[in-house]
Design a protein around this motif. Structure first.
Motif, short mmCIF file in Angstrom:
data_model
loop_
_atom_site.label_atom_id
_atom_site.label_comp_id
_atom_site.label_asym_id
_atom_site.label_seq_id
_atom_site.Cartn_x
_atom_site.Cartn_y
_atom_site.Cartn_z
N ALA A 1 4.65 -7.44 8.68
CA ALA A 1 4.62 -6.02 8.04
C ALA A 1 5.64 -5.29 8.28
CB ALA A 1 3.12 -5.57 8.27
N ALA A 2 6.02 -4.58 7.35
CA ALA A 2 6.97 -3.62 7.37
C ALA A 2 6.72 -2.36 6.43
CB ALA A 2 8.29 -4.06 7.03
N GLY A 3 7.22 -1.13 6.88
CA GLY A 3 7.06 0.04 6.20
C GLY A 3 7.79 1.49 6.61
N GLY A 4 7.46 2.40 5.89
CA GLY A 4 8.08 3.63 6.51
C GLY A 4 7.01 4.70 6.09
N GLN A 5 7.24 5.69 6.90
CA GLN A 5 6.41 6.91 6.76
C GLN A 5 7.22 8.14 6.76
OE1 GLN A 5 3.72 8.75 9.95
NE2 GLN A 5 2.21 7.45 8.71
N LEU B 1 4.21 3.88 3.05
CA LEU B 1 4.39 2.53 2.33
C LEU B 1 4.50 1.52 3.45
CD1 LEU B 1 5.36 1.02 -0.14
CD2 LEU B 1 7.76 1.42 0.55
N SER B 2 3.61 0.63 2.92
CA SER B 2 3.26 -0.68 3.76
C SER B 2 3.63 -1.81 2.96
CB SER B 2 1.99 -0.62 4.46
OG SER B 2 1.64 0.30 5.19
N LEU B 3 4.08 -2.84 3.51
CA LEU B 3 4.42 -4.09 3.05
C LEU B 3 3.94 -5.26 3.78
CD1 LEU B 3 7.91 -3.16 1.22
CD2 LEU B 3 5.80 -3.17 0.14
N GLY B 4 3.56 -6.24 3.33
CA GLY B 4 3.11 -7.25 4.20
C GLY B 4 2.88 -8.66 3.47
N HIS B 5 3.44 -9.68 4.12
CA HIS B 5 3.33 -11.16 3.64
C HIS B 5 3.22 -12.05 4.66
CE1 HIS B 5 4.68 -14.83 1.75
NE2 HIS B 5 4.49 -14.12 0.33
N ALA C 1 10.17 4.33 10.40
CA ALA C 1 10.22 2.94 9.85
C ALA C 1 9.86 1.88 10.85
CB ALA C 1 11.55 2.39 9.58
N TYR C 2 8.82 0.95 10.53
CA TYR C 2 8.42 -0.11 11.48
C TYR C 2 8.04 -1.51 11.08
CZ TYR C 2 4.15 -0.57 8.58
OH TYR C 2 3.18 -0.70 7.41
N LEU C 3 8.22 -2.31 11.81
CA LEU C 3 7.97 -3.57 11.73
C LEU C 3 6.99 -4.21 12.61
CD1 LEU C 3 9.12 -6.51 10.48
CD2 LEU C 3 10.55 -6.62 12.45
N ASP C 4 6.11 -4.90 11.98
CA ASP C 4 4.65 -5.77 12.79
C ASP C 4 4.61 -6.98 12.62
OD1 ASP C 4 2.37 -5.86 13.87
OD2 ASP C 4 1.47 -3.93 13.34
N VAL C 5 4.39 -7.73 13.50
CA VAL C 5 4.35 -9.17 13.31
C VAL C 5 3.23 -9.63 14.05
CG1 VAL C 5 5.40 -11.66 13.51
CG2 VAL C 5 6.77 -9.43 13.11
N GLU C 6 2.18 -10.46 13.36
CA GLU C 6 1.20 -10.90 14.00
C GLU C 6 1.05 -12.46 13.64
OE1 GLU C 6 -3.81 -9.86 14.29
OE2 GLU C 6 -2.23 -8.30 13.47
N ASP D 1 0.91 -1.12 0.14
CA ASP D 1 -0.01 0.01 -0.14
C ASP D 1 0.84 1.23 0.08
OD1 ASP D 1 -1.93 2.17 0.60
OD2 ASP D 1 -2.91 0.90 2.00
N LEU D 2 0.89 2.06 -0.92
CA LEU D 2 1.58 3.25 -1.30
C LEU D 2 0.59 4.33 -1.28
CD1 LEU D 2 4.36 4.73 -1.54
CD2 LEU D 2 4.08 4.24 -4.07
N SER D 3 0.82 5.19 -0.46
CA SER D 3 -0.06 6.34 -0.58
C SER D 3 0.41 7.73 -0.13
CB SER D 3 -1.19 6.20 0.52
OG SER D 3 -0.74 6.10 1.91
#
Length: 913
Positions: A474-478, A458-462, A537-542, A414-416
């Protein structure tokens, strides 16, 4: 008495009718079918996964439907939320300067800018208004203006009741409000509503529409619009001083002299567009944006024609001649200005107040002043005093666009980009710049505030499969930047006119105040533009480690231009004890940095203090007044300062813990959650500091005066002139501040611990064979304790922080659909709270707990067209009467969590297609 009896009778009739009709629908016969509304609510807040239900999140997420937000008497989303989200509070703000234009709102008892607001998952920009008068809790806050969102545009609202800075960034300390816009490609709705209070004032009307249209066969555009107006209300009593003036024979005094009530809102326009288009089967383009504007006009404090400083209050004078006198028979006077600016003796120093107990100017000398071309007094223009009217125009717009979907067969992205802009242009009328004398305008444009923000995300996830477990990474930056601007007002709004200039007759000035009285205009030295930026920058794990266990972890690094960098993190878990019962908990850290506005704003407002109105300023610590303040506070007592730690401004940081239980037993579901938020070094506007004393300290330190604080107490303007002549300061840095009595600044000077419990239960009740009945009970308990307080926080503020909101708040909501009939009955509970009337804890209002009832009945005349009538506060409940009402005419406290207008009724027509 007859009017009150009629109102009570009308209220009772409405109550009896609505209650009887509502109860006629609640007749018990079991059995009904499962429908779509009973399916689990899928949420996007608090989780990066696309298919997580609210029941399976590690932190509590409440879902408020768009229908619940529109089936109310209020079109303002903030007012609708305070009866839909128990821990949400917003008050009317009748006389609160700029906070009257954009009302500060609180979640879980914290400051408005401790709640992150999202629209479609994207950060909403802040309002331009900084709430200088926020009832203690919101003082100095700068949060978003959610009132620009039309309720008809909302699909649902998701409320994350948890600290989420590591997931979303700065501000998400109390929680997150995520407004989800409607996205249907077809259908629509039109509505029209009119309402009025039981007292017969506060007339309001609104028309609104929503329509969904297809964009080919791969997209949609959903449009929403709302337009309306609301009249002011009046819940005042006559001020004691005004009543005394009238009793003494002053027939020019208005009754009431000062109005307490909600402001007038005109041309309230809200537009929203939400659109999307499938570029491919895997990638979607989306965009949304808004435009809103409204005009607000509210009341201010009454200027007494006998004693308002800088306008009417004159020196002690001889009762016969009106010349200044220190004799035993000297009397107070109304100030007279010498327009010739030549020699002493042209005009009397004041018009003696010798009649009616010293309340009416001496008619003989008043006639002489009126007859003289050189002499002037403001009782000529305003013999009964005056009450300024303050307001302005708020304009808000935003635009967001982006692409999202899947790449390489499984990588979510998701790029916004989003831009938001809010501008408040202030106005004040029925007032004066006293230093201009008879040449003063009575309407001023004091200037504007503007807030602009840009956000790139920018959000990326897999999702990875690990045996029987699944892990979503998920990882991304703002990148985010904000700009705060102050625009200067018209020159008359800050001018230093001839009646304030030193003359031979009055070497230190004539005593008339400068600038537009009540809200001084922003002078060029106050205007400017300031920026702040943030990179993250962030890293999110679920992970669903086993079928019964979900864990979540997040870490975020943020770097700011002015306030350094920080790392926040969060851990959470949910465990299914059974298919129906879950336990969950989180621990997180958070932070909030000062806004560009808080760090740089310059403002002067008129406040009631020590029984009188006085001008109080707010300055950045980096400004000339701010440096004086910091020196005065930090210097030792022996040198004339306060000998306290030097104030600083930086980030505030939090530690949050939640633990809860959630159950879903088919017809009944519930959540019970405990929260504990420790917030250190909170950002806030300090309590007031005596400005002349700080200047005297500077005069002593620089040798301009000798023991100034003990022997010399001139007006602020005179001290500024002396310090300027001695080349200690540049007086130009203080243009517009010549009449300041006190000032404050933003700093970090206290810490708090806020803890409480949220309980929400929903039930389907089997009351009729063919009808659908639902009940919701929601309760919130919130308690704040100030754990550490510095010297710049006054005792009044401390008590406001701890007791200014009800600790207990809740509602019981019952809805029933039966064929073409629909009904709603809501019982709201607001616990007791404390209010410091006029921000003074020696004038306490110990407000009692109150219960209000809302009801609505709807009937579908034919397919799509529904007519509804309803009542908000059905039984006409008012807050506790203000025991100090005679001081400034407020019949009730202004901080009531359910307002102070009493009951109101409304009618609405809605057509869905």
């Amino acid at each position: 008495m007859r009017s009150s009896a009629i109102r009570r009778g009308r209220s009772a009739a409405l109550a009896a009718s609505a209650t009887a009709t509502a109860m006629s629908f609640f007749l018990a016969v079991p059995a009904f079918a499962q429908d779509a509304e009973d399916q689990p609510a899928i949420v996007v807040t608090g989780t990066r996964q696309a298919d997580r239900s609210a029941a399976d999140t590690v932190a509590p997420v409440d879902v408020v439907s768009g229908a619940e937000l529109t089936n109310t008497a209020d079109s303002d989303v903030g007012n609708a939320l305070r009866i839909s989200v128990p821990s949400f509070n917003v008050s009317t703000q009748p006389i609160s300067d700029a906070a009257t234009l954009v009302r500060p709102a609180n979640l879980r008892g914290l400051s408005p800018d401790n709640t992150l607001v999202l629209v479609n998952g994207k950060r909403m920009h802040r309002a331009s208004v900084i709430a200088f008068l926020g009832g203690g809790i919101s003082d100095g806050s700068q949060g978003p203006d959610i009132s620009v969102i039309p309720s008809i545009a909302l699909k649902q609202l998701e409320v994350l009741r948890d600290g989420a800075s590591s997931q979303y960034g700065s501000d998400a300390i109390a929680g997150v409000l995520n407004f989800i816009l409607k996205d249907s490609p077809e259908g629509g709705e039109l509505s029209a509503k009119w309402g009025q209070t039981y007292e017969g004032d506060g007339d309001n009307w609104q028309i609104a529409g929503n329509i969904g249209l297809p964009l080919g066969d791969r997209g949609f555009i959903n449009l929403s619009a709302e337009y309306g107006e609301s009249d002011a209300t009046d819940r005042s009593v006559q001020r004691d001083d005004a009543a005394a003036l009238i009793a003494a024979g002053n027939t020019a005094v208005a009754n009431p002299a000062q109005i307490w009530g909600q402001p007038n809102v005109r041309d309230d326009l809200k537009l929203y567009v939400n659109t999307g288009f499938d570029l491919t089967d895997e990638i979607k383009w989306y965009a949304f944006g808004n435009y809103a504007s409204r005009k607000v006009d509210g009341g201010f404090f009454f200027r007494n024609p006998t004693n308002r400083g800088g306008v009417f209050a004159g020196p002690m004078v001889d009762p016969v001649t009106g010349m200044a006198s220190s004799a035993a028979n000297a009397v107070p006077s109304v100030l007279v200005g010498d327009m010739s600016n030549t020699t002493a003796g042209d005009c009397p120093a004041g018009i003696p107040l010798t009649q009616g107990g010293g309340l009416i100017p001496n008619p003989t000398i008043l006639a002489l002043v009126k007859a003289s071309a050189n002499c002037f007094s403001f009782v000529e223009m305003f013999p009964g005093g005056f009450t300024p009217r303050f307001g302005g125009t708020v304009r808000d717009w935003s635009a967001a666009t982006g692409v999202k979907g899947k790449l390489f067969g499984g990588l979510d992205f998701d790029l916004s980009y989003r831009h938001g802009d809010n501008k408040s242009t202030f106005s004040i009328r029925n007032t004066i710049n006293a230093s201009l004398g008879p040449n003063t305008p009575t309407t001023f444009s004091p200037g504007s505030y503007q807030q602009s923000e840009n956000v790139v995300d920018l959000s990326l996830g897999h999702e990875f499969a690990l045996g029987t477990a699944s892990v979503y990474v998920a990882a991304g930056g703002q990148y985010r930047d904000e700009t705060f601007k102050i625009f200067a007002g018209d020159p008359e709004s800050y001018a230093l006119g001839p009646l304030a200039q030193p003359t031979a007759a009055y070497p230190t000035g004539q005593g008339f105040s400068t600038s537009s009285n009540g809200f001084p205009g922003f002078a060029p030295n106050s205007a400017g533009s300031w920026t702040e930026d943030n990179k993250a920058a962030y890293l999110d794990v679920e992970a669903d480690l086993v079928e019964a266990l979900t864990v979540q972890g997040a870490v975020r690094y943020e770097s700011t231009k002015s306030f350094g960098d920080t790392t926040t993190w969060k851990l959470g878990a949910l465990y299914k004890l059974t298919e129906a019962l879950r336990v969950r908990g989180t621990y997180s850290t958070g932070f909030h940095v000062p806004t560009a506005g808080q760090a740089n704003v310059i403002n002067v407002t008129t406040q009631f203090s020590n029984g009188a109105l006085q001008d109080e300023g707010t300055f950045p610590l980096s400004s000339a007044p701010g440096v004086i303040a910091a020196d005065y506070i930090a210097d030792t007592v022996a040198n004339g300062g306060l000998g306290l730690p030097r104030p600083t401004l930086g980030p505030e940081k939090s530690k949050s813990f939640t633990a809860g239980l959630a159950g879903d037993f088919g017809d009944i579901s519930f959540t019970l959650d405990y929260f504990n938020i420790k917030l250190e070094n909170r950002i806030s506007r300090s309590s007031s500091i005596d400005f002349p004393l700080a200047l005297c300290y500077l005069a002593d330190r620089e040798g301009v005066a000798n023991n100034c604080t003990a022997t010399f107490t001139p007006r602020t303007a005179e001290l500024l002139t002396q310090l300027d002549n001695a080349n200690v300061i540049d007086r130009a840095d203080f243009t517009g501040f010549e009449d300041l009595v006190a000032f404050s600044f933003f700093n970090n000077d206290f810490s708090t611990r806020t803890q409480g419990i949220d309980f929400v239960t929903n039930a389907r009740l089997r009351l009729t064979e063919s009808g659908t009945t639902r009940a919701t009970l929601a309760l919130n308990y919130t308690k704040t304790k100030v754990t550490d307080a510095g010297a710049t926080i006054a005792s009044t503020r401390l008590r406001q922080l701890e007791e200014g909101l009800p600790r207990w708040k809740g509602f019981f909501n019952l809805t029933h659909d039966q064929g073409r009939f629909r009904s709603l009955l809501r019982v709201n509970y607001f616990g007791k709270y404390f209010e410091a009337h006029l921000e003074d804890d020696t004038l306490p209002i110990d407000a009692k707990a109150k219960i209000t009832v809302d009801a609505e009945l709807g009937y579908e005349l034919f397919d799509g067209l529904e007519l509804a009538v309803g009542a908000q506060n059905l039984f006409d409940t008012y807050p506790t009467v203000n025991p100090w009402g005679g001081i400034v005419g407020a019949q009730y406290g202004e901080r009531s969590p359910f307002g102070f207008n009493g009951g109101s009724y409304y009618a609405r027509a809605r057509f869905k297609f």
